[in-house]
Design a protein around this motif. Structure first.
Motif, short mmCIF file in Angstrom:
data_model
loop_
_atom_site.label_atom_id
_atom_site.label_comp_id
_atom_site.label_asym_id
_atom_site.label_seq_id
_atom_site.Cartn_x
_atom_site.Cartn_y
_atom_site.Cartn_z
N VAL A 142 5.48 3.91 -33.83
CA VAL A 142 6.50 3.07 -33.67
C VAL A 142 7.52 2.14 -32.03
CG1 VAL A 142 8.48 2.62 -34.17
CG2 VAL A 142 7.63 4.11 -35.85
N ASP A 143 6.89 0.44 -32.42
CA ASP A 143 7.60 0.10 -30.64
C ASP A 143 9.18 0.63 -30.96
OD1 ASP A 143 8.38 -1.90 -29.24
OD2 ASP A 143 7.50 -3.61 -29.73
N SER A 144 9.15 1.15 -29.77
CA SER A 144 10.36 1.72 -29.76
C SER A 144 11.76 0.59 -29.42
CB SER A 144 10.44 2.19 -28.16
OG SER A 144 10.28 1.89 -27.17
N LYS A 145 11.21 -0.50 -27.93
CA LYS A 145 12.19 -1.93 -28.41
C LYS A 145 12.24 -2.73 -29.94
CE LYS A 145 11.35 -2.57 -23.88
NZ LYS A 145 10.28 -4.10 -22.81
N ALA A 146 11.45 -3.20 -30.68
CA ALA A 146 11.64 -3.22 -31.76
C ALA A 146 12.54 -2.43 -32.59
CB ALA A 146 9.74 -3.47 -33.17
N LEU A 147 12.14 -1.52 -33.27
CA LEU A 147 13.02 -0.29 -33.50
C LEU A 147 14.33 -0.64 -32.82
CD1 LEU A 147 13.51 1.85 -35.55
CD2 LEU A 147 12.49 4.35 -34.02
N ASP A 148 14.75 -0.98 -31.63
CA ASP A 148 16.15 -0.95 -31.26
C ASP A 148 16.80 -2.18 -31.81
OD1 ASP A 148 16.21 1.42 -29.60
OD2 ASP A 148 15.70 0.57 -27.50
N ASN A 149 15.94 -2.97 -31.89
CA ASN A 149 15.95 -4.62 -32.56
C ASN A 149 16.66 -4.32 -33.90
OD1 ASN A 149 16.25 -7.15 -32.38
ND2 ASN A 149 14.69 -7.91 -32.85
N ALA A 150 16.23 -3.29 -34.72
CA ALA A 150 15.72 -3.26 -35.76
C ALA A 150 17.17 -2.46 -35.94
CB ALA A 150 14.97 -2.44 -36.56
N VAL A 151 17.44 -1.49 -35.25
CA VAL A 151 19.24 -0.87 -35.95
C VAL A 151 20.13 -1.76 -35.73
CG1 VAL A 151 20.34 1.07 -34.09
CG2 VAL A 151 17.80 1.23 -34.77
N LYS A 152 20.18 -2.67 -34.25
CA LYS A 152 20.77 -3.96 -34.56
C LYS A 152 20.68 -4.69 -35.24
CE LYS A 152 20.69 -3.84 -29.27
NZ LYS A 152 19.66 -4.50 -27.73
N LEU A 153 20.05 -4.93 -36.05
CA LEU A 153 20.10 -5.71 -36.12
C LEU A 153 20.38 -5.44 -38.26
CD1 LEU A 153 16.16 -7.78 -36.54
CD2 LEU A 153 19.07 -9.02 -35.82
N TYR A 154 20.61 -3.80 -38.56
CA TYR A 154 20.94 -3.09 -39.08
C TYR A 154 22.25 -3.19 -39.30
CZ TYR A 154 21.76 0.56 -42.38
OH TYR A 154 21.95 1.43 -43.57
N LYS A 155 22.98 -2.44 -38.05
CA LYS A 155 24.81 -2.60 -37.65
C LYS A 155 25.34 -3.92 -37.83
CE LYS A 155 23.98 1.28 -35.10
NZ LYS A 155 23.61 2.15 -34.13
N THR A 156 24.27 -4.97 -37.86
CA THR A 156 25.55 -6.30 -37.62
C THR A 156 25.55 -6.73 -39.24
OG1 THR A 156 23.56 -7.93 -38.00
CG2 THR A 156 24.18 -7.30 -36.29
N LYS A 157 24.66 -5.99 -40.17
CA LYS A 157 24.78 -6.36 -41.65
C LYS A 157 24.59 -7.95 -42.18
CE LYS A 157 27.36 -2.18 -42.51
NZ LYS A 157 29.00 -1.62 -42.14
N THR A 158 24.30 -8.57 -41.24
CA THR A 158 23.97 -10.24 -41.80
C THR A 158 22.73 -9.78 -42.58
OG1 THR A 158 22.76 -10.26 -39.54
CG2 THR A 158 25.38 -10.82 -39.81
#
Length: 187
Positions: A142-158
């Motif tokens: 798993v690409d760690s940068k893409a995973l960090d981005n996914a977590v950020k997007l998840y936390k925004t709940k948008t």
């Protein structure tokens, strides 16, 4: 007394089929291990042997649920018999109380081991052929940068999970697995 033994490889595997079959044939006690068959440490099997008495009958739904290999199966059945008990496997219709039953048991064990060995051999050959063509086995990293981005997007709940998957390329299962690991680590 009829005593049943069940083994499943993972905690998530359903035991209902085995429980039903053992209950229908009159098992008064059923011991259940949830571990891979390659592990020698099976606590419920050990408890079964501790409680096994002369004239008891150990019943399994199929041989593969009882032993890991031909040698292991033979040793386990010999242990049952050394305690004055008998062994029955429902699927293979094996009953070791007769000479023919013991003979049939040995033959079935040998075929089971052969089948297991062929599967392992074919898997190794398939992996070797894939590597020769430049493919690597195992799950993709798993690409760690893409995973960090996914977590950020998840936390925004948008965005929905599906939208996060599409934007980042991170699967829902990878995202949830990472979030669950972080949650466990923070506890």
């Amino acid at each position: 007394m009829k005593i049943g033994y069940i083994r499943v490889s993972t905690i998530s595997q359903n035991i209902d089929r085995q429980v039903d079959a053992l209950s229908q044939c009159g098992c008064e006690k059923i011991f259940i291990d949830k571990c891979t068959g390659t592990k020698a440490n099976r606590p419920q099997l050990e408890k079964l042997f501790e409680q096994l008495r002369k004239n008891d009958i150990v019943i399994v739904t199929e041989l593969s649920r009882f032993g890991r290999s031909t040698k292991d199966l033979i040793n386990l059945v010999e242990q049952v018999e050394s305690q004055g008990a008998q062994f029955i496997s429902l699927k293979e219709d094996i009953d070791t109380t007769s000479a023919m039953g013991k003979f049939f048991f040995t033959i079935v064990c040998a075929f089971s081991q052969l089948q297991r060995d062929i599967i392992v051999q074919n898997t190794k050959e398939g992996l070797k052929a894939a590597r020769a063509r430049g493919r690597k086995g195992g799950r993709p990293k798993v690409d760690s940068k893409a995973l960090d981005n996914a977590v950020k997007l998840y936390k925004t709940k948008t965005l929905s999970i599906k939208e996060i998957e599409n934007v980042t390329g991170i699967s829902k299962s990878s995202l949830y697995k990472y979030l669950n690991q972080k949650e466990v680590q923070s506890e």
